[in-house]
Design a protein around this motif. Structure first.
Motif, PDB file in Angstrom:
ATOM      1  N   UNK A 120      -8.650 -43.627  36.122  1.00  0.00           N
ATOM      2  CA  UNK A 120      -7.677 -44.558  36.686  1.00  0.00           C
ATOM      3  C   UNK A 120      -7.585 -45.788  35.778  1.00  0.00           C
ATOM      4  N   UNK A 121      -6.386 -46.121  35.344  1.00  0.00           N
ATOM      5  CA  UNK A 121      -6.201 -47.237  34.416  1.00  0.00           C
ATOM      6  C   UNK A 121      -5.875 -48.562  35.097  1.00  0.00           C
ATOM      7  N   UNK A 122      -5.690 -48.534  36.404  1.00  0.00           N
ATOM      8  CA  UNK A 122      -5.281 -49.748  37.107  1.00  0.00           C
ATOM      9  C   UNK A 122      -6.203 -50.944  36.839  1.00  0.00           C
ATOM     10  N   UNK A 123      -7.533 -50.797  36.939  1.00  0.00           N
ATOM     11  CA  UNK A 123      -8.384 -51.973  36.712  1.00  0.00           C
ATOM     12  C   UNK A 123      -8.277 -52.526  35.292  1.00  0.00           C
ATOM     13  N   UNK A 124      -8.044 -51.663  34.323  1.00  0.00           N
ATOM     14  CA  UNK A 124      -7.909 -52.124  32.938  1.00  0.00           C
ATOM     15  C   UNK A 124      -6.596 -52.875  32.740  1.00  0.00           C
ATOM     16  N   UNK A 125      -5.541 -52.356  33.329  1.00  0.00           N
ATOM     17  CA  UNK A 125      -4.218 -52.986  33.214  1.00  0.00           C
ATOM     18  C   UNK A 125      -4.231 -54.355  33.880  1.00  0.00           C
ATOM     19  N   UNK A 126      -4.855 -54.426  35.062  1.00  0.00           N
ATOM     20  CA  UNK A 126      -4.930 -55.702  35.780  1.00  0.00           C
ATOM     21  C   UNK A 126      -5.761 -56.718  35.011  1.00  0.00           C
ATOM     22  N   UNK A 327      17.232 -35.971  28.880  1.00  0.00           N
ATOM     23  CA  UNK A 327      15.886 -35.604  29.335  1.00  0.00           C
ATOM     24  C   UNK A 327      14.860 -36.305  28.450  1.00  0.00           C
ATOM     25  N   UNK A 328      13.826 -36.868  29.086  1.00  0.00           N
ATOM     26  CA  UNK A 328      12.756 -37.549  28.361  1.00  0.00           C
ATOM     27  C   UNK A 328      11.402 -36.941  28.689  1.00  0.00           C
ATOM     28  N   UNK A 329      10.546 -36.878  27.703  1.00  0.00           N
ATOM     29  CA  UNK A 329       9.131 -36.555  27.911  1.00  0.00           C
ATOM     30  C   UNK A 329       8.390 -37.257  26.783  1.00  0.00           C
ATOM     31  N   UNK A 330       7.150 -36.901  26.530  1.00  0.00           N
ATOM     32  CA  UNK A 330       6.465 -37.560  25.428  1.00  0.00           C
ATOM     33  C   UNK A 330       4.970 -37.331  25.416  1.00  0.00           C
ATOM     34  N   UNK A 331       4.309 -38.030  24.521  1.00  0.00           N
ATOM     35  CA  UNK A 331       2.860 -37.959  24.392  1.00  0.00           C
ATOM     36  C   UNK A 331       2.219 -39.007  25.288  1.00  0.00           C
ATOM     37  N   UNK A 332       1.113 -38.654  25.902  1.00  0.00           N
ATOM     38  CA  UNK A 332       0.418 -39.585  26.784  1.00  0.00           C
ATOM     39  C   UNK A 332      -1.004 -39.831  26.280  1.00  0.00           C
ATOM     40  N   UNK A 333      -1.537 -40.995  26.627  1.00  0.00           N
ATOM     41  CA  UNK A 333      -2.920 -41.340  26.291  1.00  0.00           C
ATOM     42  C   UNK A 333      -3.667 -41.742  27.552  1.00  0.00           C
ATOM     43  N   UNK A 334      -4.941 -41.415  27.587  1.00  0.00           N
ATOM     44  CA  UNK A 334      -5.765 -41.795  28.715  1.00  0.00           C
ATOM     45  C   UNK A 334      -7.213 -41.945  28.299  1.00  0.00           C
ATOM     46  N   UNK A 335      -8.063 -42.205  29.275  1.00  0.00           N
ATOM     47  CA  UNK A 335      -9.494 -42.406  29.049  1.00  0.00           C
ATOM     48  C   UNK A 335     -10.268 -41.308  29.766  1.00  0.00           C
ATOM     49  N   UNK A 336     -11.225 -40.717  29.071  1.00  0.00           N
ATOM     50  CA  UNK A 336     -12.065 -39.693  29.688  1.00  0.00           C
ATOM     51  C   UNK A 336     -12.929 -40.330  30.768  1.00  0.00           C
ATOM     52  N   UNK A 337     -12.938 -39.788  31.980  1.00  0.00           N
ATOM     53  CA  UNK A 337     -13.695 -40.403  33.071  1.00  0.00           C
ATOM     54  C   UNK A 337     -15.203 -40.412  32.845  1.00  0.00           C
TER      55      UNK A 337
END
Length: 449
Positions: A120-126, A327-337
């Motif tokens: 979950x990226x919410x705490x990092x974004x905040x 139509x849109x799509x793309x590459x996504x980035x995230x953090x391994x839990x």
């Protein structure tokens, strides 16, 4: 650009199945492992899927920029990682696994978020006080979250449009400055551009079949923008939203009037590989092609012997005012839990996805569409002038992407399977068929929860 079979629905289905294997193994709790000091000297590992020399260079150049801006953080980069490898690593965990992850499969974000496969990226974004609505277009924000949970950030965007052979237009008496804007015009142009040869074709104006390159149900539906699911009940709306039946009827008409399914399929088997120099648009076997922004660079690299035109995909006849969307799509980035260096990992994710210089440089390097408002209007974009079409599609307020689901791309694959039956003529009652398909989608989602 490298071979990208991962964009096809079958790849998405395989990835969805793989994710399901570890859904219960990842907690994905907000803040899990995020106790590290981002200012301490550390090394994080970043896994990505690119493999072509130019793309790997673009990634490594951006990593160098990041390390210069964050001298305490070193990044170990591992490329050519597909979703299967990624899912295996996230499932098993361990110190050798990634801290930062990326994927080309936006249709699996619902599964990534709901299963905890991505943190979950919410705490990092905040904590970073980022107002994402002012940084990133809404459609991109939509496809990187699921049911209010943001587990990914958009890295770069894929925008789909219409490529056309201007020389073929001139030969057919069509004005290359006036590409088709509605589906009626698309069919009319396709007929004029088609040249018969025996019981087949010397050239086909447009390949409409779902087995054609990139002409999938979800890509066509970008011209309509259906809801996919009822926001209040979560149930599939493909049978109740008239957009889906309209698209399928429109596509079936193109199939029938351009020669019929069997004849078109026979011609399709003569096409070269989608990702090679013998792509049917490159060779002139088709005069118009639905495709993503990367095709422009690939066609240029292939040194096609004709003048290439680029335009938005046509829209339904009764929605002419919406022309320009896509139509849109793309590459996504995230953090391994499982990462124990999530704060440092977030610094890389934030830099790669929101730093204007980094986004622009990467877009220039791999010839994709930038994913932030500032990057989209940056004077430092060094792309083919025709690429402006895709920048405009990415900015268009009506551009769209399919709604996510807890079981990833399964609902898109189910719809595509039914659509294949319909275009072949195996289904006569479209309404009843869509209702049955919607029930199957609802059943599959219920089982996945």
């Amino acid at each position: 650009m490298p071979a990208r079979p991962r964009r096809r629905a079958v790849a998405a289905l395989a990835a969805t199945a793989s994710i399901a294997l570890f859904a219960s193994a990842c907690t994905g709790q907000a803040g899990n492992g995020a106790t590290d000091d981002p200012n301490a000297k550390t090394t994080i590992t970043f896994w990505h899927g690119w493999s072509a020399e130019s793309e790997v260079k673009a990634i490594n150049d951006n990593i160098k920029r990041f390390e210069q801006a964050h001298p305490n953080i070193r990044v170990n980069v591992v490329g050519n990682i597909n979703d299967d490898k990624l899912n295996q690593a996230l499932r098993t965990g361990g110190s050798k696994g990634p801290d930062v992850v990326s994927s080309f499969t936006t249709s699996n974000v619902g599964k990534f978020c709901s299963s905890g496969a991505f943190a979950d990226l919410k705490p990092f974004i905040e904590k970073s006080k980022l107002d994402l609505g002012k940084i990133i277009p809404k459609t991109l924000l939509d496809y990187t979250q699921f049911e209010g949970r943001r587990c990914a950030m958009p890295l770069l965007t894929d925008a789909y449009g219409l490529y056309y052979n201007k020389d073929a237009f001139r030969a057919a008496g069509l004005d290359p400055a006036k590409p088709p804007k509605t589906y009626s015009e698309l069919l009319a142009y396709a007929k004029k551009l088609t040249k018969a040869k025996g019981d087949g074709y010397e050239r086909l104006g447009f390949m409409p079949n779902y087995h054609g390159y990139e002409t999938t149900t979800e890509h066509y539906l970008g011209s309509w923008g259906p809801s996919y699911f009822d926001p209040s009940t979560g149930r599939s709306t493909i049978a109740s939203d008239p957009a889906v039946a309209e698209m399928m009827t429109t596509q079936k008409k193109m199939v029938d009037e351009l020669g019929g399914y069997a004849k078109l399929e026979k011609y399709r088997t003569t096409f070269g590989d989608e990702w090679g120099a013998k792509h049917p648009f490159h060779t002139g076997q088709v005069a118009m092609q639905l495709d993503g922004e990367w095709r422009l660079g690939m066609a240029t690299d292939a040194k096609v012997p004709f003048d290439i035109g680029v335009a938005p995909m046509p829209v339904p006849d009764d929605r002419a005012a919406e022309y320009g969307k896509g139509f849109l799509s793309g590459t996504i980035m995230g953090i391994a839990p499982q990462s124990k260096k999530q704060n440092a990992a977030w610094e890389l994710v934030r830099f790669m996805t929101t730093d204007t210089e980094a986004v622009v440089a990467f877009a220039n390097g791999i010839r994709n569409v930038p994913s932030t408002f500032d990057a989209l209007k940056s004077p430092n974009l060094k792309l083919d002038p025709r690429f402006t079409t895709f920048l405009d599609i990415a900015r268009h307020p009506k551009s769209n992407t399919p709604a996510g689901a807890v079981n990833g791309a399964a609902h898109l694959n189910t719809l595509q399977d039914f659509a294949l039956q319909y275009e072949k003529g195996e289904v006569s009652d479209l309404k009843a068929g869509l209702e049955k398909t919607a029930r199957q989608i609802d059943t599959d989602i219920a089982k996945a929860k």
